[in-house]
Design a protein around this motif. Sequence first.
Motif, short mmCIF file in Angstrom:
data_model
loop_
_atom_site.label_atom_id
_atom_site.label_comp_id
_atom_site.label_asym_id
_atom_site.label_seq_id
_atom_site.Cartn_x
_atom_site.Cartn_y
_atom_site.Cartn_z
N TYR A 1 0.83 -1.20 0.00
CA TYR A 1 0.00 0.00 0.00
C TYR A 1 0.87 1.26 0.00
O TYR A 1 1.91 1.32 0.67
N GLN A 2 0.43 2.28 -0.74
CA GLN A 2 1.12 3.57 -0.80
C GLN A 2 0.20 4.65 -0.25
O GLN A 2 -0.99 4.72 -0.60
N TYR A 3 0.74 5.51 0.61
CA TYR A 3 -0.05 6.58 1.19
C TYR A 3 -0.60 7.50 0.10
O TYR A 3 0.08 7.78 -0.90
N ASP A 4 -1.80 8.01 0.33
CA ASP A 4 -2.29 9.12 -0.49
C ASP A 4 -2.12 10.41 0.32
O ASP A 4 -1.51 10.42 1.40
N HIS A 5 -2.65 11.52 -0.21
CA HIS A 5 -2.49 12.81 0.44
C HIS A 5 -3.07 12.79 1.85
O HIS A 5 -2.47 13.36 2.79
N TYR A 6 -4.20 12.13 2.04
CA TYR A 6 -4.85 12.12 3.35
C TYR A 6 -4.03 11.31 4.35
O TYR A 6 -3.88 11.72 5.52
N ASP A 7 -3.51 10.16 3.93
CA ASP A 7 -2.67 9.36 4.81
C ASP A 7 -1.46 10.16 5.28
O ASP A 7 -1.14 10.20 6.47
N GLN A 8 -0.77 10.77 4.32
CA GLN A 8 0.45 11.50 4.65
C GLN A 8 0.16 12.69 5.56
O GLN A 8 0.90 12.96 6.51
N THR A 9 -0.94 13.38 5.29
CA THR A 9 -1.31 14.53 6.12
C THR A 9 -1.59 14.10 7.55
O THR A 9 -1.14 14.74 8.52
N LEU A 10 -2.30 12.99 7.72
CA LEU A 10 -2.62 12.49 9.05
C LEU A 10 -1.34 12.18 9.83
O LEU A 10 -1.19 12.58 10.99
#
Length: 564
Positions: A2-11
């Motif tokens: 799995y690769q982070y999206d913008h929301y994952d990285q922001t969290l």
Amino acid sequence: MYQYDHYDQTLVDQRVAQFRGQVRRYLAGELSDDEFRPLRLMNGLYLQTHAYMLRIAVPYGVLASRQLRMLAHIARTYDRGYGHFTTRQNIQFNWPELERVPDILADLASVQMHAIQTSGNCIRNVTSDPLAGVADDELEDPRPWCEIIRQWSTLHPEFSFLPRKFKIAVSASKQDRAAVQVHDIGLYLVRGADGEVGFRVLVGGGLGRTPMIGQTIREFLPKQHLLSYLEAILRVYNQEGRRDNLYKSRIKILVKALGAAEFGRRVEVEWAQIRDSALQLEPAEIERIRAFFAAPAYAADAAADASFDAHLAADAAFATWVRRNVAGHRVAGYRNVFVSLKPFGRPPGDISAGQMEALADLADRYAGGKVHSTFTQNLLLTDVRQADVYPLWQALAALDLATPTIGTLADIIACPGLDYCSLANAESISVAKSLHARFDELDYLYDLGDLRLNISGCMNSCAHQHVGAIGILGVDKSGEQWYQITLGGSSGNVASLGDVIGPSVRHEDVADTIARVLEVYLEQREPDEPFLDTYRRIGMAPFKARVYGVPAKGRAGKEAAAHV
């Protein structure tokens, strides 16, 4: 993976900034110890005997090579040059300085890693079969389902303050390599009567002070209802689990008190209210997650390689290593290679920064840039072409990562014990070293066959001693270290909890006690019968009589051991 999206990285980035502020306030005296404790635990930071310990999440045990290099950087820059892989498939660092922990978390976030929910009364790291996606006995890859659960459970507002910690495991193979039955929720992917694949759901497993085997509450759950059913289980537990007694707060206690049938009934009542809610998984979302775990492009001619068999015939040491440390693969011409973190005389599960960096390079060269951690405190390289197994073995041997003892008595699972942990009653690492010193003859280990030995330094059972064929538990007696021995445990398909053999023994007597146990096995076993099967056939009595009634004979030293 799995690769982070913008929301994952922001969290994750925001969590780093939040904790940085909390650490600053604590060091400035603006937060008390009691106020800071839950904040640090939410970020995987424990206060141990000598220093803080940081536990880092490795979701379902999968690491990219760049992530392993970052762990090496953290070990070298912020710790004492090594890390420790655990039975949760995570990694721990035992010596970080508090003021530098936010920098560690920031470095982790730069490679899509974190320490969120590795401690506290929340849903912990979801674990799975280390061979997920490549096993030759697998119904389908369970990792997408682990990822779906991870996303659902991360910072779930309703389940951030459960009565106690909560653990989930998922497996899809004929052979259970994920200890599914000793988790709070265990999920097996199974094929239903109509041919569709869904889940068999178990609840109430767990070890620790009150060990229990999980019980099935639903034989078949359609895939689309996975999250709503898990939510129903967690709601029943959150509402009815005990909060008045730390030792009776796990879901296993609630399941035992109600009975599995009644607990299941209450889950079904709760589930009926949310079954058709937004929690229902759409096929498109399932496929979106599954795409992250697509198989690599396997070489069509990999099976045509003849060098692997030639090396087996020409090099006895290589052949020995392959028999113990190399597993089959679902694709012809490929192998899965276990990386041993159990060299004789070293703490089980430890790995140095240099070894991590070198292993990351080997993963890029031979294994598609991925490394898997296992609940047995080893690592795994998957998707290795059989033509590459020999040079990979040579490289691993040069790194002291090729001890050919996977699955043997010497492949010991051990917690850090009294050397590090503030909860421990006794040492674990020194016991493992004494057993390595006593049983280091490879021919003898291979004659014993598959034999799981687990050592925990306290009742929290971080090393799963209850489900070791031989389990060792450290206990305190008036300030002295003693060890309780159990026999007959297993976390496999026919899971069982070990039976206490008798009174505990002194630290210096553990190796002799295990030697006597093994004498009985070698005398009583039938041809090709594993230790666990022998124990289940003949029972405890012969072992107990030998340990407490008859002096050990013939096994006074390592020389004698090879001839028993």
